[in-house]
Design a protein around this motif. Structure first.
Motif, PDB file in Angstrom:
ATOM      1  N   GLU A  39       0.854  -1.182   0.000  1.00 41.52           N
ATOM      2  CA  GLU A  39       0.000   0.000   0.000  1.00 41.52           C
ATOM      3  C   GLU A  39       0.890   1.233   0.000  1.00 41.52           C
ATOM      4  N   ALA A  40       0.301   2.381  -0.298  1.00 44.84           N
ATOM      5  CA  ALA A  40       1.056   3.628  -0.305  1.00 44.84           C
ATOM      6  C   ALA A  40       0.143   4.775   0.083  1.00 44.84           C
ATOM      7  N   PHE A  41       0.743   5.846   0.582  1.00 44.50           N
ATOM      8  CA  PHE A  41       0.010   7.074   0.856  1.00 44.50           C
ATOM      9  C   PHE A  41      -0.041   7.883  -0.439  1.00 44.50           C
ATOM     10  N   SER A  42      -1.216   8.304  -0.840  1.00 44.28           N
ATOM     11  CA  SER A  42      -1.319   9.198  -1.984  1.00 44.28           C
ATOM     12  C   SER A  42      -0.854  10.598  -1.571  1.00 44.28           C
ATOM     13  N   GLU A  82       3.259  21.149   3.163  1.00 44.86           N
ATOM     14  CA  GLU A  82       4.063  20.761   2.008  1.00 44.86           C
ATOM     15  C   GLU A  82       3.565  19.402   1.498  1.00 44.86           C
ATOM     16  N   PRO A  83       3.091  19.319   0.246  1.00 45.67           N
ATOM     17  CA  PRO A  83       2.590  18.045  -0.282  1.00 45.67           C
ATOM     18  C   PRO A  83       3.679  16.973  -0.334  1.00 45.67           C
ATOM     19  N   HIS A  84       3.290  15.748  -0.040  1.00 45.26           N
ATOM     20  CA  HIS A  84       4.209  14.607  -0.093  1.00 45.26           C
ATOM     21  C   HIS A  84       3.391  13.331  -0.186  1.00 45.26           C
ATOM     22  N   TYR A 266      -4.352  12.853   4.784  1.00 50.90           N
ATOM     23  CA  TYR A 266      -3.710  11.661   5.330  1.00 50.90           C
ATOM     24  C   TYR A 266      -3.233  10.670   4.272  1.00 50.90           C
ATOM     25  N   GLY A 267      -3.592  10.896   3.022  1.00 52.61           N
ATOM     26  CA  GLY A 267      -3.138   9.997   1.968  1.00 52.61           C
ATOM     27  C   GLY A 267      -3.882   8.677   1.923  1.00 52.61           C
ATOM     28  N   LEU A 268      -4.941   8.536   2.723  1.00 53.69           N
ATOM     29  CA  LEU A 268      -5.770   7.337   2.772  1.00 53.69           C
ATOM     30  C   LEU A 268      -7.228   7.749   2.804  1.00 53.69           C
TER      31      LEU A 268
END
Length: 284
Positions: A39-42, A82-84, A266-268
Motif C-alpha cells: 500500500e502507499a500514501f497518496s 508541504e505536499p508529499h 492523510y493519503g488514505l
C-alpha cells in the motif's frame, strides 16, 4: 529496562495492508506507529510538522519535486502544508514512528522566531536528541505537561539546527490577532466563518489575516479549520460512527466531501484509515 528505538524491531505486517497505532498525545503533539506493505500514501499534506524515524524497510517519498529515501534508523522532517506521498522502496514495505507537532508550539519554543524550514528532509540519527527518540520509543506512556514541553523544545531545536539559511524575520506579526483567529477556528471547526468574521476577531483586514496566519502557523486559515474538522472526524470514526454520519457531524457537505478532504490530509480514505487503526465497527 527502558526500550529505545532500534531499526528492525517493528516487524512488517505479514499480509499486505496498512496498520496504524496511535500513541498517547500531549498539548499540540500527536504520536503514532505505522506499517505499510503493498500500500502507499497518496499525495497529501498536514498542517503540522511531521518528524519521524524509519524502523523497518525503506521509506520513499516525493517532497518538493524530489524523490527521497529514508533507511532504517534515519529520520525525516516535513514542513507544514508541504505536499508529499509515501511508499515502500521494496516489496517488503516499511514501518515507522512519527510525531506531529503544532507549529504554534514550535514558534513558542523559539520565542516567536520564524518557523524553521528544513530543506533536506532526511536527517541522520546522530543529530536527533535523545528525548525525541525516547518519546517515540514509548508511544503509550502519557505525556504530561512538562514532558510535552520537553518534546516540543527538542523538536524546535532540531528544526532550527537543520533549517535552511535565508529565512529571516519578515514584516512584524500581530501574533495576538492571528492567535484569536486560530482559537475561533479551533473552537468552532464546523462553522464556515466569513472573512468579515475573522477581520472582527483579529482587528486586521482580511488580507493581513491570511498572510500573517500562514507565516505564524505554516498553513492557511481554511486548511487549519479543515484539519480540525478532520480531527473531529477521526475521533468519530474510531468511536464507530458510520461515515455518512461522521461527515454531517464534522461539518462536511457529504461523505464524498469528507473522503476527498481526508485523503488530501492523510493519503488514505476514511475506510482504509478506519481499518488501519482498528476502529470500532459502526453499530457496536
Amino acid at each position: 529496562m527502558r526500550r529505545h528505538l532500534t531499526p528492525g524491531r517493528d516487524r512488517q505486517p505479514r499480509e499486505p495492508g496498512v496498520r496504524i497505532r496511535p500513541g498517547a498525545g500531549g498539548a499540540g503533539i500527536e504520536r503514532l506507529a505505522a506499517e505499510l506493505r503493498g500500500e502507499a500514501f497518496s499525495p497529501h499534506r498536514h498542517d503540522r510538522y511531521a518528524v519521524g524515524v524509519t524502523l523497518a524497510g525503506v521509506q520513499t517519498f516525493r517532497y518538493r519535486a524530489e524523490q527521497h529515501y529514508c533507511l532504517p534508523g534515519e529520520w525525516h522532517v516535513l514542513h507544514p502544508d508541504e505536499p508529499h506521498d509515501g511508499a515502500g522502496g521494496t516489496d517488503e514495505g516499511f514501518g515507522y514512528r512519527i510525531v506531529y507537532l503544532d507549529p504554534a508550539v514550535v514558534r513558542a519554543a523559539l520565542d516567536g522566531d520564524p518557523l524553521p524550514f528544513v530543506a533536506d528532509p532526511v536527517i541522520r540519527p546522530v543529530a536527533v536528541p535523545r528525548v525525541l527518540a525516547d518519546a517515540l520509543a514509548h508511544l503509550d506512556e502519557p505525556l504530561d505537561e512538562v514532558a510535552a514541553v520537553e518534546v516540543g523544545t527538542a523538536i524546535a531545536d532540531l528544526l532550527r539546527a537543520h533549517a535552511a539559511p535565508g529565512r529571516g524575520r519578515c514584516r512584524p506579526l500581530d501574533l495576538g490577532a492571528v492567535a484569536r483567529v486560530r482559537a475561533l477556528l479551533t473552537e468552532e471547526p464546523t462553522v464556515r466563518h466569513r472573512a468579515r468574521d475573522l477581520e472582527l476577531v483579529a482587528g486586521l483586514d482580511r488580507w493581513s489575516v491570511a498572510r500573517q496566519f500562514r507565516v505564524a502557523f505554516g498553513t492557511s486559515p481554511t486548511r487549519y479549520r479543515t484539519s480540525r474538522q478532520l480531527d473531529l472526524a477521526r475521533s468519530l470514526i474510531r468511536a464507530g460512527v458510520p461515515l455518512s454520519d461522521v461527515a454531517v457531524r464534522a461539518g462536511f457537505a457529504d461523505q464524498a466531501h469528507l473522503t476527498r478532504m481526508f485523503r488530501r490530509s492523510y493519503g488514505l480514505t476514511p475506510a482504509v484509515w478506519s481499518a488501519a487503526v482498528g476502529a470500532r465497527r459502526p453499530g457496536r
